[in-house]
Design a protein around this motif. Structure first.
Motif, PDB file in Angstrom:
ATOM      1  N   ALA A 123       0.834  -1.330   0.038  1.00 28.56           N
ATOM      2  CA  ALA A 123       0.055  -0.052  -0.003  1.00 28.56           C
ATOM      3  C   ALA A 123       0.805   1.189  -0.056  1.00 28.56           C
ATOM      4  O   ALA A 123       0.326   2.330  -0.547  1.00 28.56           O
ATOM      5  N   HIS A 182       1.754   2.085  -6.113  1.00 32.14           N
ATOM      6  CA  HIS A 182       0.802   1.270  -5.652  1.00 32.14           C
ATOM      7  C   HIS A 182      -0.578   1.781  -6.246  1.00 32.14           C
ATOM      8  O   HIS A 182      -1.585   0.967  -6.809  1.00 32.14           O
ATOM      9  N   LYS A 207      -2.799  -0.396  -8.784  1.00 32.23           N
ATOM     10  CA  LYS A 207      -4.183  -0.743  -8.418  1.00 32.23           C
ATOM     11  C   LYS A 207      -5.273  -0.440  -9.417  1.00 32.23           C
ATOM     12  O   LYS A 207      -6.111  -1.279  -9.663  1.00 32.23           O
TER      13      LYS A 207
END
Ligand SMILES: *Cc1c(COP(=O)(O)O)cnc(C)c1O
Length: 402
Positions: free
Chosen positions: A302, A307, A311
């Motif tokens: 995270a 990230h 994502k």
């Protein structure tokens, strides 16, 4: 399949094999897309077509003559439909290596006097193609930071034609703003090429966000067994046709035995990569919590800089990660102590591999340059395999311990 008893019958007497079958889902397509219909002598698995040439059949163009360098044996045709299908493209080309795919793509899409924009940290072979070889043909490039779209316009020139990026960069696993790259390239009429070797079509299909051409080192995940060198190019039929034209003259066609192993390996791509995604996520989380590890590079964490982009673009974060040990000596000690991972370069096979990029892929660069790129002597890169993850984590734990 016709049994030829004598003579050279004309094409109307020969059965026509169809290589165009495509299905709906990725997991079905990696097994079945492009399989010959009807099957050769009923064989469930396509044989190795170890034949340089084939019977003439009223070909309308030179490209249609069946000859191994022309990348059109039955296994080439099967693989090409399968690769196009799984990358959501119209057409594909299988090549002798990832570098044959990359060099053929770039050299067929640009010409003397043209300029490219290229992501700043590229696979070593690609970087030296751009730095050392392309300038001799009058083709130059500027490096861009994929995480800083506001800086790209300054690198643009009237002769800029192509933007070259990677889905996940080596060895820091950086993921950039690829949607912004597509938008920028479309606004400035640049062709976009992405090396998607690290992401694989299981996690990311760049053509679906508007990228023009996808290249792979199939040596890695697509074949996935560390036993061949091969490559792939996927894109529109028109662009792949141009790239094929160049590749045939450069002689970069894949050999039939490699094609056979490639097709065999590709069938388990989804199973392997899904497992590698899970294993890498667990290993990254384990390493990030260890006091002996200074930092972990993995887009699935995270707090990783990539990230957010990863994502929104990917359905999985991949099997590649890297981490900084306490210092170079600790990194070296770790490599000497692990029992399951193999200390070797390359990636994407079933076995976990560990390597120090400063001692392998980036050995040719000066220590100052490596420092600038954050590819320091304490960095360890891991290609996470399909082993039992708890056993692998225990091994990493004992190898890190002081
Ligand atoms: C290995 C690799 C290549 C080169 O592929 P070869 O099959 O060795 O020619 C290109 N790009 C990436 C990201 C790679 O990992």
């Amino acid at each position: 399949m016709t049994v030829i008893e004598a003579g050279n019958p004309k094409s109307e007497d020969q059965d026509v094999t169809d290589y165009s079958q495509r299905f709906k889902s990725l997991a079905t397509n990696v097994v079945h897309a492009g399989a010959p219909h009807p099957r050769v002598e009923g064989a469930v698995v396509s044989p190795i077509f170890q034949s340089a040439n084939f019977l003439m059949a009223e070909e309308a163009a030179y490209d249609e003559v069946r000859y191994l360098r022309l990348s059109n044996s039955p296994t080439h045709l099967t693989l090409q439909t399968r690769l196009a299908t799984i990358e959501s493209g119209e057409a594909a080309l299988v090549t002798a290596s990832g570098m044959a795919a990359i060099s053929s793509t770039v050299l067929s899409l640009v010409a003397k006097g043209d300029h490219l924009l290229a992501q700043k940290t590229l696979y070593g072979g690609t970087q030296s193609l751009f730095d050392e070889d392309l300038p001799r043909f009058g083709i130059s490039h500027s490096a861009i930071d994929l995480a800083a779209p506001e800086t790209w316009a300054a690198a643009l020139r009237p002769e800029t034609r192509l933007m070259y990026v990677e889905s996940i960069s080596n060895p820091l696993m950086e993921v950039g703003d690829l949607r912004a790259a597509v938008e920028f390239a479309q606004a400035h009429h640049l062709v976009t090429v992405i090396d998607s070797t690290f992401a694989t079509p299981v996690n990311f299909r760049p053509i679906e966000i508007g990228i023009d051409v996808v290249v792979h080192s199939a040596t890695k995940y697509l074949n996935g067994h560390s036993d061949i060198v091969a490559g792939a190019v996927i894109g529109s039929a028109e662009r792949v046709g141009k790239i094929r034209h160049w590749m045939l003259h450069a002689g970069g066609s894949a050999d039939p035995h490699a094609c056979f192993l490639f097709e065999r390996g590709l069938k388990t791509l989804v199973l392997r990569v899904e497992r590698q995604n899970k294993n890498a996520q667990k290993l990254a989380e384990f390493l990030a919590a260890r006091p002996e590890v200074r930092a972990v590079n993995y887009p699935g964490l995270a707090d990783d800089p990539g990230h957010g982009y990863a994502k929104s673009l990917f359905s999985g974060f991949g099997g590649m990660l890297s981490f900084y040990a306490a210092d170079a000596a600790a990194a070296e000690r770790f490599l000497g102590r692990v029992r399951i991972p193999i200390h070797a370069a390359s990636l994407g096979g079933p076995e976990t591999l560990v390597v120090r990029p400063a001692r392998s892929s980036h050995l040719g660069q000066s220590p100052e340059e490596r420092e600038r790129l954050r590819i320091t002597d304490d960095l360890v890169r891991v290609s996470v395999g399909i082993e039992e993850i708890d056993e692998l984590i225990a091994d990493f734990g004992q190898a890190l311990g002081s």
